[in-house]
Enzyme design. Structure first.
Site: not given
Ligand code: GLP
Length: 257
Positions: A67, A136, A138, A143
């Protein structure tokens, strides 16, 4: 779904890096799917170490990230392109031309989503996709409510995700409201998936993901439909699993206790 539990975040990240490194050593032209976020940072640090100390070769590897934020140019310090360049791409012998992220500044975002899907298909598809998980549920930026068979699309970010990620922006209100993300169908098409979750704040969503049948309410549950998915946790992220029945989940290794 296979489950591996490590005692701490560092060993969980090293295990994820080892799986990726083994796949790359066996198939130098591997198509790697990559993720961003705090959880995967130590995975990239370990891959850089394996490159420098053990000559792990990325020269023929191709990468596709999950993404990118809409509206952030590549040089913006909060763009995922910048994150990847800094943490991995410029630290190893990857050709930048072989690294792909959606372009969040494309004038026609729908066309950009289609282009990204075609680029993945033209590469022969993703061999191994690394995933983190949002609080959540995702994956990528899919989402809650996302279609389980969706393809790369523009996603409006939820209040939970904005709260979780805006702390990384110097001015939190500068965080974009939208992102381009591979869809859940795009992720399900990857030949192998590797989900890494560490820390107590992920324990609740990990319990929900591993105990629930596939549902758009928890996007990560789509991984139950995947024929080759491994979940690597540290003890903190696994802390709400004790004593639970996990249908369809094979506990391969538990180094928790
Ligand atoms: C972002 C990315 C996700 C990732 C998430 C988790 O939102 N788009 O792909 O899984 O962060 O983040 P963290 O590893 O900092 O908890």
């Amino acid at each position: 779904m296979n489950l591996i539990i490590h005692p701490d975040a560092a060993s969980a990240a090293n295990a994820a890096a080892a799986m990726m490194a083994q796949a790359l050593a066996a198939h130098p032209r591997l198509v790697l799917g990559l993720a961003t976020g705090g959880t995967v940072e130590p995975v990239y640090a370990r891959l850089v170490e394996l490159h420098r100390q053990h000559s792990l070769d990325f020269s023929r590897c191709r990468t596709f990230n999950l993404d990118e934020y809409v509206g952030l140019p590549a040089h913006h310090r909060n763009s995922y392109r910048h994150f990847m360049n800094e943490r991995l791409f410029l630290q190893v012998n990857l050709e930048l031309a072989n690294t792909h992220l959606p372009d969040g500044t494309a004038p026609d975002l729908s066309a950009e989503c289609l282009r990204y899907e075609s680029e993945i298909a033209a590469s022969g598809g993703i061999d191994l996709q690394l995933l983190g998980i949002g609080q959540n549920g995702h994956i990528g930026f899919n989402e809650p409510g996302a279609e389980l068979d969706s393809r790369t699309h523009v996603q409006t970010l939820s209040a939970t995700t904005r709260a979780q990620n805006s702390r990384l922006f110097t001015a939190p209100d500068q965080m974009p409201a939208q992102a381009i993300t591979m869809g859940l169908g795009t992720i399900r098409d990857c030949r192998q998936c590797l989900l890494l979750a560490t820390g107590r704040e992920k324990a609740g969503i990990i319990r929900q993901t591993l105990t629930s049948a596939p549902t758009p309410a928890i996007p990560a549950t789509v991984l139950h439909e995947h024929p080759d998915c491994t979940v690597i946790l540290d003890a903190a992220a696994a802390s709400q699993l004790e004593g639970l029945q996990l249908p369809g989940v094979a506990l391969l290794t538990n180094q928790w206790k």
